[in-house]
Design a protein around this motif. Structure first.
Motif: not given
Length: 405
Positions: A134, A138, A249
């Motif tokens: 993640t 991000v 994401v």
């Protein structure tokens, strides 16, 4: 989820930012060093090559020390590379800094995946891997646009200095939050290399190259496609990349959730849908709204394959996963390079800016074919094992009958 995953995610955020932010700063870097844009492009390809070569080299070193210490060493290397880039007096030194930083990339994600999986229960391993990744996804939503803005407004050197600070935070997080995990006893380089004799490990890596290559066949040439075909302004490309990052994401989190429940079915669906969406992009690229929606889908479907493919490699290379896990990260970058090259060939052949989408569809479709092949081979191996296990008592029974006769 353990807090140690947050430390890994911060490191991943910094690595993802430094990998992709250079694409938005090439004009500034080229002007500062007095080189052409194509020459400045070596900062992108040099980084990718460093990832491919650095993943196995750093992982070999990682077989000799604890995983926590190796992660700290890798973050230190990452910090040094970005500081060298920020202070570079010449283009050659800048390129060297990029390569130094890239050496940490593959091994960090490879070893980090193993650590993340070991921090949670077996049924949550893919979710933990996704949590670490993640940070990478991000980075494409927050880190890259922000880094590009800082570089364009205040100088590109400040961007790389800021990324080095992210590395310091990642290093501190690993040192404070990641538990000490000694290197497994008895694991040597020959054991790590033995994993590559497993055809399932090789198939998973080939799926990584082709599946993720399908994504970057389209995304590499997104700017000329959107400005020259869809009619977007050059300034809109940044926000289209943000949409792509949002898709990444979401896809990463969904992939991590469902890979723990049905890994191979998830790969069938995500790779099949990715191939279809990439093929449709040749049509939707001519319409602004449809193109934006398609970009989100490509990011989501592409990154939905990341946790299951990484977990697949870890599962198949159980017992000696460090090198295989890191090499699979290099496979993602190899797929990027292969797709960019093939996409450039079809554009140079005069087939238009949407032609790379067909290349991506073929690559993703090929990855789907390998997924079916992998499952078929696995079922055959399991069937043989059951037959052998079931036939073991029979010779004994026959021998007993012969004795009675």
């Amino acid at each position: 989820m353990p807090l140690a995953l947050l430390a890994l995610a911060i490191g991943a955020f910094g690595i993802g930012t430094t990998e992709f932010v250079i694409m938005g700063l090439l004009p500034e870097v080229a002007a500062d060093f007095g080189v052409s844009i194509p020459t400045a492009g070596y900062l992108v390809s040099g980084y990718a090559l460093g990832v491919v070569l650095g993943a196995p080299l750093m992982s070999v070193l990682g077989t000799r020390i604890s995983r926590k210490r190796m992660l700290m060493l890798l973050m230190g290397l990452f910090i040094a590379g970005n500081l060298l880039s920020a202070l570079a007096p010449s283009f050659g030194v800048m390129l060297t800094g990029r390569v130094v930083a890239s050496l940490a990339h593959g091994a960090f994600f490879g070893i980090g995946s193993i650590v993340a999986a070991d921090l949670v229960a077996p049924e949550k391993k893919a979710g933990a891997i996704a949590m670490m990744f993640t940070g990478l996804t991000v980075a494409n939503v927050v880190g890259v646009p922000l880094g590009t803005f800082i570089g364009q407004s205040y100088g590109w050197r400040l961007t790389f200095a800021a990324v080095a600070v992210l590395g310091v935070l990642g290093l501190a997080g690993v040192a404070r939050l990641v538990p000490e995990m000694p290197r497994p006893e008895g694991v040597r380089l020959r054991h790590e290399l033995a994993a590559f004799r497993n055809v399932q490990v090789l198939l998973a890596m080939a799926m990584t190259v082709l599946g993720f290559g399908g994504v970057f066949a389209a995304i590499t040439y997104l700017a000329p496609m959107m400005t020259g075909v869809a009619g977007y302004s050059a300034g809109s490309v940044t926000w289209l990349l943000v949409l792509f990052g949002l898709g990444m994401v979401g896809g990463n989190l969904i992939g991590g959730k469902f890979a723990d429940r049905a890994l191979m079915p998830l790969l069938y669906v995500s790779l099949g849908a990715l191939a279809l969406v990439l093929a449709l992009f040749t049509v939707t690229a001519h319409h602004q709204v449809a193109a934006a929606v398609t970009i989100v889908l490509i990011g989501g479907l592409g990154f939905a394959t990341v946790p299951p493919l990484q977990k697949r490699v870890l599962d198949q290379a159980a017992g000696a996963p460090t090198l295989a896990s890191a090499v699979n990260i290099g496979a993602f970058n190899l797929g990027n390079a292969l797709a960019a090259w093939l996409g450039g060939l079809v554009i140079a052949a005069g087939l238009g800016y949407t032609a790379p989408n067909w290349v991506g569809a073929v690559l993703a479709g090929s990855a789907l074919g390998l997924a079916f092949l992998s499952s078929a081979l696995e079922r055959r191996t399991d069937a043989r094992s059951r037959v052998v296990a079931g036939s073991l008592p029979e010779p004994a029974a026959l021998s007993a009958a012969a004795v009675r006769r």
